[in-house]
Enzyme design. Structure first.
Site, PDB file in Angstrom:
ATOM      1  N   THR A  10       0.821  -1.215   0.000  1.00  6.61           N
ATOM      2  CA  THR A  10       0.000   0.000   0.000  1.00  6.61           C
ATOM      3  C   THR A  10       0.855   1.266   0.000  1.00  6.61           C
ATOM      4  OG1 THR A  10      -0.067  -0.122   2.405  1.00  6.61           O
ATOM      5  CG2 THR A  10      -1.936  -1.082   1.234  1.00  6.61           C
ATOM      6  N   ALA A 112      19.361  -3.666  -0.428  1.00  5.57           N
ATOM      7  CA  ALA A 112      19.929  -2.445  -1.004  1.00  5.57           C
ATOM      8  C   ALA A 112      19.167  -1.250  -0.474  1.00  5.57           C
ATOM      9  CB  ALA A 112      19.837  -2.484  -2.519  1.00  5.57           C
ATOM     10  N   MET A 115      17.948   1.156  -4.862  1.00  7.81           N
ATOM     11  CA  MET A 115      17.902   0.173  -5.963  1.00  7.81           C
ATOM     12  C   MET A 115      18.328   0.775  -7.293  1.00  7.81           C
ATOM     13  SD  MET A 115      16.735  -2.795  -4.777  1.00  7.81           S
ATOM     14  CE  MET A 115      16.100  -3.313  -3.173  1.00  7.81           C
ATOM     15  N   HIS A 144      15.035  14.547   1.076  1.00 14.77           N
ATOM     16  CA  HIS A 144      13.889  13.684   0.753  1.00 14.77           C
ATOM     17  C   HIS A 144      12.574  14.404   1.059  1.00 14.77           C
ATOM     18  CE1 HIS A 144      16.883  10.399   0.747  1.00 14.77           C
ATOM     19  NE2 HIS A 144      16.029   9.792  -0.044  1.00 14.77           N
ATOM     20  N   LYS A 148       9.058  11.111   4.623  1.00 21.72           N
ATOM     21  CA  LYS A 148      10.053  10.093   4.985  1.00 21.72           C
ATOM     22  C   LYS A 148      10.250  10.045   6.500  1.00 21.72           C
ATOM     23  CE  LYS A 148      14.653   8.318   3.848  1.00 21.72           C
ATOM     24  NZ  LYS A 148      14.169   6.926   3.782  1.00 21.72           N
ATOM     25  N   THR A 155      20.435   5.327   2.107  1.00 22.10           N
ATOM     26  CA  THR A 155      21.427   5.569   1.048  1.00 22.10           C
ATOM     27  C   THR A 155      22.591   6.404   1.566  1.00 22.10           C
ATOM     28  OG1 THR A 155      19.626   5.572  -0.555  1.00 22.10           O
ATOM     29  CG2 THR A 155      21.722   6.503  -1.285  1.00 22.10           C
TER      30      THR A 155
HETATM   31  N1  LIG Z   1      15.949   0.836  -1.307  1.00 22.46           N
HETATM   32  C1  LIG Z   1      15.356   1.749  -2.069  1.00 22.46           C
HETATM   33  O1  LIG Z   1      15.695   1.937  -3.270  1.00 22.46           O
HETATM   34  C2  LIG Z   1      14.258   2.559  -1.497  1.00 22.46           C
HETATM   35  C3  LIG Z   1      13.883   2.339  -0.214  1.00 22.46           C
HETATM   36  N2  LIG Z   1      12.816   2.992   0.293  1.00 22.46           N
HETATM   37  C4  LIG Z   1      12.421   2.576   1.626  1.00 22.46           C
HETATM   38  O2  LIG Z   1      11.301   1.733   1.465  1.00 22.46           O
HETATM   39  C5  LIG Z   1      10.456   1.856   2.603  1.00 22.46           C
HETATM   40  C6  LIG Z   1       9.049   2.216   2.148  1.00 22.46           C
HETATM   41  O3  LIG Z   1       9.045   3.490   1.566  1.00 22.46           O
HETATM   42  P1  LIG Z   1       7.668   4.152   1.090  1.00 22.46           P
HETATM   43  O4  LIG Z   1       6.984   3.257   0.111  1.00 22.46           O
HETATM   44  O5  LIG Z   1       7.970   5.534   0.702  1.00 22.46           O
HETATM   45  O6  LIG Z   1       6.880   4.147   2.479  1.00 22.46           O
HETATM   46  P2  LIG Z   1       5.319   4.208   2.766  1.00 22.46           P
HETATM   47  O7  LIG Z   1       5.180   4.800   4.130  1.00 22.46           O
HETATM   48  O8  LIG Z   1       4.599   4.838   1.615  1.00 22.46           O
HETATM   49  O9  LIG Z   1       4.888   2.659   2.826  1.00 22.46           O
HETATM   50  C7  LIG Z   1       5.149   1.862   3.938  1.00 22.46           C
HETATM   51  C8  LIG Z   1       4.459   0.527   3.749  1.00 22.46           C
HETATM   52  O10 LIG Z   1       4.736  -0.286   4.900  1.00 22.46           O
HETATM   53  C9  LIG Z   1       3.499  -0.722   5.462  1.00 22.46           C
HETATM   54  N3  LIG Z   1       3.578  -0.828   6.913  1.00 22.46           N
HETATM   55  C10 LIG Z   1       3.860   0.161   7.792  1.00 22.46           C
HETATM   56  N4  LIG Z   1       3.852  -0.316   9.058  1.00 22.46           N
HETATM   57  C11 LIG Z   1       3.543  -1.640   8.963  1.00 22.46           C
HETATM   58  C12 LIG Z   1       3.389  -2.675   9.901  1.00 22.46           C
HETATM   59  N5  LIG Z   1       3.579  -2.459  11.200  1.00 22.46           N
HETATM   60  N6  LIG Z   1       3.088  -3.914   9.446  1.00 22.46           N
HETATM   61  C13 LIG Z   1       2.933  -4.148   8.137  1.00 22.46           C
HETATM   62  N7  LIG Z   1       3.054  -3.198   7.174  1.00 22.46           N
HETATM   63  C14 LIG Z   1       3.364  -1.950   7.585  1.00 22.46           C
HETATM   64  C15 LIG Z   1       2.492   0.328   5.068  1.00 22.46           C
HETATM   65  O11 LIG Z   1       1.220  -0.245   5.165  1.00 22.46           O
HETATM   66  P3  LIG Z   1      -0.060   0.608   5.686  1.00 22.46           P
HETATM   67  O12 LIG Z   1      -0.596   1.269   4.441  1.00 22.46           O
HETATM   68  O13 LIG Z   1      -0.942  -0.444   6.240  1.00 22.46           O
HETATM   69  O14 LIG Z   1       0.450   1.584   6.713  1.00 22.46           O
HETATM   70  C16 LIG Z   1       2.943   0.624   3.642  1.00 22.46           C
HETATM   71  O15 LIG Z   1       2.469  -0.370   2.780  1.00 22.46           O
HETATM   72  C17 LIG Z   1      11.129   2.885   3.509  1.00 22.46           C
HETATM   73  O16 LIG Z   1      11.949   2.207   4.425  1.00 22.46           O
HETATM   74  C18 LIG Z   1      11.988   3.684   2.532  1.00 22.46           C
HETATM   75  O17 LIG Z   1      13.075   4.308   3.156  1.00 22.46           O
HETATM   76  C19 LIG Z   1      12.087   3.882  -0.428  1.00 22.46           C
HETATM   77  C20 LIG Z   1      12.441   4.163  -1.702  1.00 22.46           C
HETATM   78  C21 LIG Z   1      13.560   3.531  -2.350  1.00 22.46           C
HETATM   79  O1  LIG Z   2      12.146   6.905   1.715  1.00 19.31           O
HETATM   80  C1  LIG Z   2      12.472   7.189   0.535  1.00 19.31           C
HETATM   81  O2  LIG Z   2      11.729   7.818  -0.218  1.00 19.31           O
HETATM   82  C2  LIG Z   2      13.784   6.721   0.064  1.00 19.31           C
HETATM   83  N1  LIG Z   2      14.479   5.957   0.855  1.00 19.31           N
HETATM   84  C3  LIG Z   2      15.714   5.325   0.565  1.00 19.31           C
HETATM   85  C4  LIG Z   2      16.759   5.728   1.581  1.00 19.31           C
HETATM   86  O3  LIG Z   2      16.441   5.854   2.771  1.00 19.31           O
HETATM   87  O4  LIG Z   2      17.912   5.887   1.209  1.00 19.31           O
HETATM   88  C5  LIG Z   2      16.143   5.474  -0.868  1.00 19.31           C
HETATM   89  C6  LIG Z   2      15.664   6.675  -1.598  1.00 19.31           C
HETATM   90  O5  LIG Z   2      16.564   7.718  -1.461  1.00 19.31           O
HETATM   91  C7  LIG Z   2      14.239   7.079  -1.282  1.00 19.31           C
END
Ligand SMILES: NC(=O)C1=CN([C@@H]2O[C@H](COP(=O)(O)OP(=O)(O)OC[C@H]3O[C@@H](n4cnc5c(N)ncnc54)[C@H](OP(=O)(O)O)[C@@H]3O)[C@@H](O)[C@H]2O)C=CC1
Ligand SMILES: O=C(O)C1=N[C@H](C(=O)O)C[C@H](O)C1
Length: 255
Positions: A10, A112, A115, A144, A148, A155
């Site tokens: 979600t 990672a 990504m 960011h 966030k 990163t």
């Molecule tokens: N490695 C990479 O390239 C990147 C990493 N990220 C990382 O990815 C993660 C997600 O980012 P983003 O999509 O922006 O975050 P969001 O806050 O938009 O999404 C978080 C997700 O986690 C779920 N969630 C939160 N708490 C729980 C829980 N206790 N149990 C189960 N599910 C839960 C949420 O569900 P619900 O809707 O039910 O709250 C939602 O689906 C972050 O850690 C971010 O830093 C982000 C971008 C790139």
């Molecule tokens: O939360 C984000 O949006 C992102 N999180 C990752 C991080 O914590 O480095 C990667 C990206 O920069 C976006």
């Protein structure tokens, strides 16, 4: 067809993963973990569940973009029922990182903090610059979006690790993540990692190397969040044929 389960479905990245998996010819969305509700059109037969065990059982490989408190029960379940895992969740604590390492003993795991291809290369460049530019002060700034939750970004911390490794320094001993008050002059070894938050910035990282008379700044800007979802899908396609082990995005890209 490889059945893919999306954990964090979600979320901002999770929703893009659902969309970007659509055209894939060798991967198929099979399950989404959803706590409450999900507004998205899903392929027929996709399991929508808040039962983590059922979610894992319905997946050949899992992509996790959630939050640390959510990643932990997923990792605990995967340790009981090992499956390949691509994880992009940042802000994991030492215990959660250890669970990830333990899982990599029994399944292939790619972790990672970013990504994108660009950041994978940036880590290599930062390591080289840190080694080469002996005596230059290293300062990292990340920017960011306002939503966030973790800071500094995963990163930025990985980039700081790359910089510290270039000088054979222990990042835990040299990292500075805030300056305020009469703190004295900057020390030679410190590596600063500063976080800015605002608006809808997808992700921007700058690693600066500063000396008397010159400085160099290496910058990466993500202009679309699909960079991450598409990068994670590329990683999943690669990971599912690998033996158990802990892999980085650089391994997947052959960098
Ligand atoms: N490695 C990479 O390239 C990147 C990493 N990220 C990382 O990815 C993660 C997600 O980012 P983003 O999509 O922006 O975050 P969001 O806050 O938009 O999404 C978080 C997700 O986690 C779920 N969630 C939160 N708490 C729980 C829980 N206790 N149990 C189960 N599910 C839960 C949420 O569900 P619900 O809707 O039910 O709250 C939602 O689906 C972050 O850690 C971010 O830093 C982000 C971008 C790139
Ligand atoms: O939360 C984000 O949006 C992102 N999180 C990752 C991080 O914590 O480095 C990667 C990206 O920069 C976006």
């Amino acid at each position: 067809m490889v059945n893919v389960g999306i954990y964090g479905a979600t979320g901002r990245v999770g929703k893009l993963l659902i969309e970007d998996l659509g055209p894939e010819e060798t991967l198929k969305l099979s399950a989404v973990y959803v706590r409450n509700s999900l507004e998205a059109s899903l392929p027929e037969g996709t399991l929508v569940t808040n039962d983590v065990e059922a979610f894992v059982a319905a997946s050949d490989i899992i992509i996790d973009f959630s939050l640390p408190e959510a990643a932990q029960p997923l990792l605990e379940t995967l340790l009981k029922t090992p499956k390949p895992l691509v994880s992009g969740t940042t802000g994991l604590n030492v215990h959660q990182l250890n669970l990830l390492k333990e899982l990599s003993g029994v399944a292939p795991v790619l972790y990672a903090t970013n990504m994108s291809l660009g950041v994978a290369l940036l880590n290599k460049l930062v390591n080289l610059a840190s080694k080469t530019l002996d005596g230059f002060d290293i300062e990292i700034v990340e920017m960011h979006h306002r939503h966030k939750k973790d800071a500094p970004s995963g990163t930025a911390l990985t980039l700081a690790e790359s910089a510290a490794a270039g000088r054979e320094l222990d990042l835990d001993k040299v990292r500075v993540s805030g300056r305020n008050g009469n703190i004295g002059e900057r020390t030679g070894d410190e590596i600063a990692v500063m976080a800015l938050r605002g608006g809808d910035i997808v992700g921007r990282h700058t690693v600066g190397f500063y000396n008397d008379g010159e400085f160099i700044e290496l910058n990466h800007t993500a202009t679309s969040r699909n960079t991450f979802s598409k990068g994670a899908i590329r990683a999943a396609k690669w990971l599912h044929t690998q033996p158990s082990g802990l892999y980085s995005i650089a391994d997947c890209l052959g960098l």
